[in-house]
Design a protein around this motif. Structure first.
Motif, PDB file in Angstrom:
ATOM      1  N   LEU A 255       0.857  -1.178   0.000  1.00 15.73           N
ATOM      2  CA  LEU A 255       0.000   0.000   0.000  1.00 15.73           C
ATOM      3  C   LEU A 255       0.899   1.236   0.000  1.00 15.73           C
ATOM      4  CD1 LEU A 255      -2.769   1.424   0.327  1.00 15.73           C
ATOM      5  CD2 LEU A 255      -2.447   1.216   2.806  1.00 15.73           C
ATOM      6  N   ARG A 256       0.804   2.029  -1.081  1.00 15.89           N
ATOM      7  CA  ARG A 256       1.613   3.243  -1.191  1.00 15.89           C
ATOM      8  C   ARG A 256       0.747   4.457  -0.866  1.00 15.89           C
ATOM      9  NH1 ARG A 256       6.376   4.423  -4.017  1.00 15.89           N
ATOM     10  NH2 ARG A 256       6.254   2.418  -5.123  1.00 15.89           N
ATOM     11  N   VAL A 257       1.192   5.239   0.105  1.00 17.97           N
ATOM     12  CA  VAL A 257       0.502   6.469   0.495  1.00 17.97           C
ATOM     13  C   VAL A 257       1.438   7.627   0.189  1.00 17.97           C
ATOM     14  CG1 VAL A 257      -0.641   7.724   2.358  1.00 17.97           C
ATOM     15  CG2 VAL A 257      -0.711   5.220   2.319  1.00 17.97           C
ATOM     16  N   ASN A 258       1.129   8.365  -0.866  1.00 15.07           N
ATOM     17  CA  ASN A 258       1.922   9.535  -1.250  1.00 15.07           C
ATOM     18  C   ASN A 258       1.248  10.784  -0.665  1.00 15.07           C
ATOM     19  OD1 ASN A 258       2.354  11.575  -4.128  1.00 15.07           O
ATOM     20  ND2 ASN A 258       3.911  11.142  -2.612  1.00 15.07           N
TER      21      ASN A 258
ATOM     22  N   LYS B  45       4.998  16.102  23.026  1.00 16.58           N
ATOM     23  CA  LYS B  45       3.631  16.604  23.096  1.00 16.58           C
ATOM     24  C   LYS B  45       3.188  16.993  21.691  1.00 16.58           C
ATOM     25  CE  LYS B  45       0.593  19.913  25.425  1.00 16.58           C
ATOM     26  NZ  LYS B  45       0.519  21.100  26.307  1.00 16.58           N
ATOM     27  N   ASP B  46       2.172  16.266  21.180  1.00 22.02           N
ATOM     28  CA  ASP B  46       1.671  16.506  19.835  1.00 22.02           C
ATOM     29  C   ASP B  46       0.164  16.763  19.885  1.00 22.02           C
ATOM     30  OD1 ASP B  46       4.212  15.940  18.675  1.00 22.02           O
ATOM     31  OD2 ASP B  46       3.808  13.805  18.926  1.00 22.02           O
ATOM     32  N   GLU B  47      -0.274  17.654  19.033  1.00 23.96           N
ATOM     33  CA  GLU B  47      -1.694  17.984  18.953  1.00 23.96           C
ATOM     34  C   GLU B  47      -2.234  17.506  17.613  1.00 23.96           C
ATOM     35  OE1 GLU B  47      -4.681  21.831  18.603  1.00 23.96           O
ATOM     36  OE2 GLU B  47      -2.503  22.104  18.614  1.00 23.96           O
ATOM     37  N   VAL B  48      -3.360  16.746  17.644  1.00 21.33           N
ATOM     38  CA  VAL B  48      -3.990  16.238  16.430  1.00 21.33           C
ATOM     39  C   VAL B  48      -4.804  17.361  15.797  1.00 21.33           C
ATOM     40  CG1 VAL B  48      -5.577  14.550  15.477  1.00 21.33           C
ATOM     41  CG2 VAL B  48      -4.070  13.897  17.350  1.00 21.33           C
ATOM     42  N   LEU B  49      -4.463  17.739  14.569  1.00 24.90           N
ATOM     43  CA  LEU B  49      -5.180  18.788  13.847  1.00 24.90           C
ATOM     44  C   LEU B  49      -6.292  18.231  12.967  1.00 24.90           C
ATOM     45  CD1 LEU B  49      -2.160  20.997  12.720  1.00 24.90           C
ATOM     46  CD2 LEU B  49      -3.502  21.150  14.820  1.00 24.90           C
ATOM     47  N   GLY B  50      -6.289  16.961  12.699  1.00 24.22           N
ATOM     48  CA  GLY B  50      -7.326  16.358  11.881  1.00 24.22           C
ATOM     49  C   GLY B  50      -7.027  14.890  11.647  1.00 24.22           C
ATOM     50  N   ARG B  51      -8.080  14.119  11.380  1.00 30.29           N
ATOM     51  CA  ARG B  51      -7.908  12.674  11.197  1.00 30.29           C
ATOM     52  C   ARG B  51      -8.903  12.204  10.142  1.00 30.29           C
ATOM     53  NH1 ARG B  51      -8.247  11.265  16.184  1.00 30.29           N
ATOM     54  NH2 ARG B  51      -6.079  10.702  16.596  1.00 30.29           N
ATOM     55  N   CYS B  52      -8.481  11.176   9.382  1.00 29.90           N
ATOM     56  CA  CYS B  52      -9.405  10.555   8.429  1.00 29.90           C
ATOM     57  C   CYS B  52      -9.119   9.061   8.338  1.00 29.90           C
ATOM     58  CB  CYS B  52      -9.327  11.207   7.047  1.00 29.90           C
ATOM     59  SG  CYS B  52      -7.805  10.883   6.131  1.00 29.90           S
ATOM     60  N   ALA B  53     -10.163   8.281   8.061  1.00 27.49           N
ATOM     61  CA  ALA B  53     -10.054   6.823   7.915  1.00 27.49           C
ATOM     62  C   ALA B  53     -10.458   6.452   6.491  1.00 27.49           C
ATOM     63  CB  ALA B  53     -10.932   6.116   8.926  1.00 27.49           C
ATOM     64  N   ILE B  54      -9.627   5.650   5.829  1.00 25.47           N
ATOM     65  CA  ILE B  54      -9.853   5.282   4.427  1.00 25.47           C
ATOM     66  C   ILE B  54      -9.983   3.761   4.341  1.00 25.47           C
ATOM     67  CG2 ILE B  54      -8.972   5.421   2.081  1.00 25.47           C
ATOM     68  CD1 ILE B  54      -7.245   7.771   2.994  1.00 25.47           C
ATOM     69  N   PRO B  55     -11.161   3.222   4.000  1.00 24.93           N
ATOM     70  CA  PRO B  55     -11.288   1.761   3.803  1.00 24.93           C
ATOM     71  C   PRO B  55     -10.487   1.317   2.580  1.00 24.93           C
ATOM     72  CG  PRO B  55     -13.441   2.823   4.057  1.00 24.93           C
ATOM     73  CD  PRO B  55     -12.442   3.915   3.842  1.00 24.93           C
TER      74      PRO B  55
ATOM     75  N   PHE C 129      -9.401  -7.241   3.359  1.00 24.78           N
ATOM     76  CA  PHE C 129      -8.991  -6.045   4.078  1.00 24.78           C
ATOM     77  C   PHE C 129      -9.919  -5.841   5.274  1.00 24.78           C
ATOM     78  CE2 PHE C 129      -7.919  -5.040  -0.475  1.00 24.78           C
ATOM     79  CZ  PHE C 129      -6.564  -5.294  -0.332  1.00 24.78           C
ATOM     80  N   GLU C 130      -9.347  -5.950   6.468  1.00 31.54           N
ATOM     81  CA  GLU C 130     -10.149  -5.889   7.689  1.00 31.54           C
ATOM     82  C   GLU C 130     -10.061  -4.542   8.398  1.00 31.54           C
ATOM     83  OE1 GLU C 130      -8.500  -9.099   9.898  1.00 31.54           O
ATOM     84  OE2 GLU C 130      -9.632 -10.656   8.812  1.00 31.54           O
ATOM     85  N   GLU C 131      -8.964  -3.835   8.213  1.00 30.15           N
ATOM     86  CA  GLU C 131      -8.758  -2.589   8.960  1.00 30.15           C
ATOM     87  C   GLU C 131      -8.541  -1.439   7.992  1.00 30.15           C
ATOM     88  OE1 GLU C 131      -5.413  -4.138  11.009  1.00 30.15           O
ATOM     89  OE2 GLU C 131      -6.493  -4.340  12.898  1.00 30.15           O
ATOM     90  N   PRO C 132      -9.082  -0.261   8.314  1.00 30.33           N
ATOM     91  CA  PRO C 132      -8.895   0.891   7.433  1.00 30.33           C
ATOM     92  C   PRO C 132      -7.531   1.544   7.649  1.00 30.33           C
ATOM     93  CG  PRO C 132     -10.206   1.531   9.305  1.00 30.33           C
ATOM     94  CD  PRO C 132      -9.943   0.059   9.468  1.00 30.33           C
ATOM     95  N   LEU C 133      -7.129   2.342   6.673  1.00 33.33           N
ATOM     96  CA  LEU C 133      -5.934   3.179   6.811  1.00 33.33           C
ATOM     97  C   LEU C 133      -6.341   4.453   7.559  1.00 33.33           C
ATOM     98  CD1 LEU C 133      -2.982   3.969   6.040  1.00 33.33           C
ATOM     99  CD2 LEU C 133      -3.963   4.966   3.954  1.00 33.33           C
ATOM    100  N   ILE C 134      -5.697   4.709   8.681  1.00 29.10           N
ATOM    101  CA  ILE C 134      -6.025   5.875   9.512  1.00 29.10           C
ATOM    102  C   ILE C 134      -4.879   6.876   9.413  1.00 29.10           C
ATOM    103  CG2 ILE C 134      -6.535   6.688  11.838  1.00 29.10           C
ATOM    104  CD1 ILE C 134      -7.662   3.890  12.421  1.00 29.10           C
ATOM    105  N   LEU C 135      -5.204   8.096   8.977  1.00 27.32           N
ATOM    106  CA  LEU C 135      -4.201   9.155   8.864  1.00 27.32           C
ATOM    107  C   LEU C 135      -4.565  10.283   9.814  1.00 27.32           C
ATOM    108  CD1 LEU C 135      -4.659   8.332   5.430  1.00 27.32           C
ATOM    109  CD2 LEU C 135      -2.395   9.319   5.676  1.00 27.32           C
ATOM    110  N   SER C 136      -3.560  10.816  10.459  1.00 30.99           N
ATOM    111  CA  SER C 136      -3.769  11.971  11.341  1.00 30.99           C
ATOM    112  C   SER C 136      -2.687  13.004  11.060  1.00 30.99           C
ATOM    113  CB  SER C 136      -3.734  11.541  12.811  1.00 30.99           C
ATOM    114  OG  SER C 136      -2.489  10.958  13.138  1.00 30.99           O
TER     115      SER C 136
END
Length: 777
Positions: free
Chosen positions: A203-206, A277-287, A261-268
């Motif tokens: 799985l390539r995520v550019n 200390k990191d702050e999450v500015l946004g998140r998305c899940a891609i099946p 495919f059982e689990e989605p790709l989760i990007l934050s």
């Protein structure tokens, strides 16, 4: 003091009675022709009807007991059923039968003592024989009899026949060899099974850019990066250099995904606001089911994905969770079908095809493997106060794994099972491992403490086999222990590689080893190592979830997990392998030195004549070289290897390794040894690294001296070299090349009377050239 006898680690050719002796020429003809036939008495218990009531409630809890001599097998029992159906098969090995009568008894299950309902007796001399591809024997109704052979109430439907391990009932049958094993789970753990590896994709995520990020602290420049998670795999990009709310990365992240495919790709998207200390500015899940699949190097279309941000909003005295879609991230996400996902060591790969089936080429042949027997296995565990071994085999080629049945309590088990694979590339390896089953009688599953012990492993490279020839050999099972290499026994295998198209197979030798995407868009070494680790973890987890499971330790041993760890023994072995390769060059150098020193005057004169002919007729040089290589190849054909290669203890330096080196090889990572042992090993490693450092430095010095010829670092040396080059250019221009070549060759081959022991002038000049060692701290 007498030395202990040396263990025999050699490969032995065997002559088993394959296929019941049905041989035509060099090729065996029957379907099960690579194993020895094993005779079994099969009993199929189908159902019963009209069974009598055995208690006051008017019913019975029937089950069937099949008894042959000292062996006894039972079906499951039903409660309150007079017409039960079992459809179970029992198999009794003919080698262990010590009775002439088969007794099939129907009993009623009771708390105190089971009640007798009726039985049927069979004379073994009257039992018919069946050999596939004959149709299955039709079961018949048999009237039950009491103990006095009088008719009893009820009938039993049975089929009894003599057959072999080629019978379709064999894999699922209850075996007399496993009579001591009880319980459904334990019986499932000893049966033969075929497994398939999950289909793996890269799985390539550019990650290209993000827009309209909303950091909490708006008075500072955000340090933004993207974290991607797929199952247990987690990767992150570097921190964006733009330091704005519209950061850019253009960075690739690579994962391994398995179908289904059982689990989605989760990007934050995260902002580093401080140390740890990191702050999450946004998140998305891609099946992954909806991601594009790429088969070649053409780029796919990029897409914008909305980033969700959950915020707690207070209003009306209540706290609510609110989702905002203000930010977006720009990416190209695709499943790469043009790569082969490496889950094995590249040196021992059994499959080199790309993931996408559309890119597969036709198979070039068939590989057949007969797993016959093992001899002299070592005891692996204690059971009921005595040493025993419950051995089974696992073979892996391509995506197909096979597991033989477990032979209970035997140091010389006989499997005689045959398996077949399609072959798409001859330069692949089949791996056969032998293990001890530690999950019988319900042991080991509670608490997960028991692990199937490894007994040994055999690898066979298909390209080393002649086509259409049956290889029958006993392979030594060698395992490296902290105490040294140990022979755990021998396994007898029969192997045949059949080629369907010789032209296609020869054409394969001109093709790249891996799919073309590995060369058009190559992955880095670190990426391949990480992806291979993830692939092996996915395969081991998926196969351990099968029924019965192919356990994690078995899969990891077959896939050579951990083979990349540091080992002093392997380092020595690889060094001597290099020296063995260079041995031919060194031998030619010694031979040429003898020619130059006229050790054999006749040979030296002949070399002078040959050299003169080649200089005068240079068009003969290349034909002479290739003719010489051809003659060497034809000469060595008489001594070509007739046996497959096997594990070589001397090549591996396993027979001469120091105990502390082996102890270091089996150490955990990170180390679990005491500080003094770690200090000693560290000092030893420093001393070895110091020698390597010296050799590397010497090589660098020679290269820098070559560079200094024209660098004017030493003005006098460079001036001499430049003047020499001018004179050489003039001389070579006016002198025919053949004259120069002859004079140079005769000078090199001059008689020792015209030589002196001091180094030559060019060598003296080269050694005086400056290098950058003076500038090293």
């Amino acid at each position: 003091m007498q030395k202990p006898p040396q263990e025999d680690f050699s490969l032995k050719e065997t002559n088993p009675h394959l296929g019941g002796g049905k041989v035509t020429g060099d090729k065996l003809t029957s379907t099960y022709d690579l194993v020895e036939q094993m005779q079994y008495l099969y009993v199929r218990v189908v159902k019963a009807k009209d069974l009598p009531s055995m208690d006051v409630t008017g019913g019975c809890d029937p089950y069937v007991e099949v008894r042959l001599g000292n062996y006894r097998g039972t079906t499951r029992h039903f409660e309150k059923k007079s017409n039960p159906e079992w459809n179970q098969v029992f198999a009794f090995s003919k080698d262990r039968i010590q009775a002439t009568v088969l007794e099939v008894t129907v009993k009623d299950k009771d708390v105190v003592k089971d009640d007798f309902i009726g039985r049927t007796l069979f004379d073994l001399n009257e039992v018919p024989k069946r050999v596939p591809p004959d149709s299955p024997l039709a079961p018949q109704w048999y009237r039950l009899e009491d103990r006095k052979s009088d008719k009893a109430k009820g009938e039993l439907m049975l089929a009894v026949w003599w057959g072999t391990q080629a019978d379709e009932a064999f894999p699922e049958a209850w075996h007399s060899d496993a009579a001591t094993v009880s319980g459904t789970d334990a019986l499932a753990n000893i049966r033969s099974k075929v497994y398939l590896s999950p289909k793996l994709w890269y799985l390539r995520v550019n990650v290209i850019e993000a827009q309209d990020l909303v950091p909490t602290d708006k008075g500072r420049f955000p340090e933004v990066y993207v974290k991607a998670i797929l199952g247990s795999q987690a990767l992150r990009t570097r921190v964006s250099q733009s330091r704005t709310i519209n950061p850019m990365w253009n960075e690739d992240l690579m994962f391994v995904a398995a179908e289904p495919f059982e689990e989605p790709l989760i990007l934050s998207v995260e902002d580093r606001v401080g140390p740890n200390k990191d702050e999450v500015l946004g998140r998305c899940a891609i099946p992954l089911q909806y991601i594009d699949r790429r088969l070649d190097h053409k780029p796919i279309n990029s897409r914008w994905f909305n980033l969700e941000k959950h915020m707690v909003v207070e209003g009306g005295g209540e706290k609510k969770k609110e989702t905002k879609f203000s930010s977006r991230i720009h990416m190209r996400v695709c499943l790469e079908g043009g790569y082969h996902v490496l889950d094995e060591s590249t040196h021992h790969s059994s499959d080199l095809r790309p993931t996408a089936k559309q890119l597969w080429k036709h198979s070039i042949g068939v590989l057949e493997l007969g797993i016959l027997t093992a001899q002299g296995l070592m005891p692996m565990k204690m059971k009921d106060g005595r040493q025993t071994t419950d051995a089974y085999c696992v073979a892996k080629y391509g995506q197909k794994w096979v597991r033989t049945r477990t032979i209970i309590d035997s140091f010389s088990p006989k499997w005689n099972e045959q398996y077949t694979w399609e072959v798409s590339d001859p330069c692949t390896v089949i791996t056969v491992g032998v293990f001890d089953n530690c999950h019988l009688h319900g042991g080991g599953d509670k608490g997960g403490g028991a692990r199937d012990s490894r007994i040994g492993k055999v690898r066979i490279r298909l390209s080393t086999l002649e086509t259409d020839r049956v290889y029958t050999h006993a392979y030594p099972l060698l395992v490296l222990h902290p105490s040294g290499v140990k022979k755990m026994g021998e396994i007898q295998l029969a192997v045949r590689f059949t080629c369907s198209s010789l032209l296609n197979m020869m054409h394969m030798y001109s093709q790249p080893l891996l799919p073309k995407m590995h060369y058009i868009h190559p992955l880095t070494v670190s990426q391949l190592d990480n992806l291979r680790h993830q692939a092996t973890q996915i395969v081991s987890v998926r196969l351990s979830r099968a029924e019965p499971p192919l356990r994690k330790e078995v899969v990891e041993y077959m896939l050579d997990v951990g083979s990349h760890m540091w080992s002093m023994r392997r380092s020595k072995a690889n060094f001597f392998r290099i020296m063995n390769v260079l041995g031919g060059v060194i031998a030619v150098g010694k031979w040429f030195d003898q020619i130059c020193n006229w050790k054999n005057p006749i040979t030296t004169v002949l070399i002078h004549i040959l050299f003169f002919i080649l200089v005068m007729y240079p068009e003969l040089i290349l034909p002479t070289i290739f003719l010489y290589l051809f003659l060497i190849g034809v000469w060595y054909y008489r001594w070509r290897p007739r046996h497959p290669p096997h594990m070589d203890t001397r090549l591996s330096h396993a027979d001469s390794a120091h105990p502390d080196e082996l102890d270091e090889e089996f150490d955990t990572f990170p180390t679990s040894k005491p500080a003094d042992i770690v200090r000693m090993r560290y000092d030893r490693l420093r001393s070895i690294a110091g020698r390597i450092q010296t050799v590397v430095g010497d090589l660098a010095t020679q290269g820098e001296r070559l560079q200094s010829l024209l660098s004017w670092r030493d003005p006098r040396a460079t001036a001499l070299f430049v003047i020499f080059c001018l004179i050489a250019a003039i001389v070579l221009y006016v002198t025919p090349f053949q004259v120069v070549a002859l004079l140079t060759g005769f000078y090199v081959l001059r008689h020792p009377r015209f030589r002196h022991k001091l180094p030559s002038v060019p060598l003296n000049f080269f050694r005086r050239l400056p290098a950058r060692t003076d500038s090293m701290l």
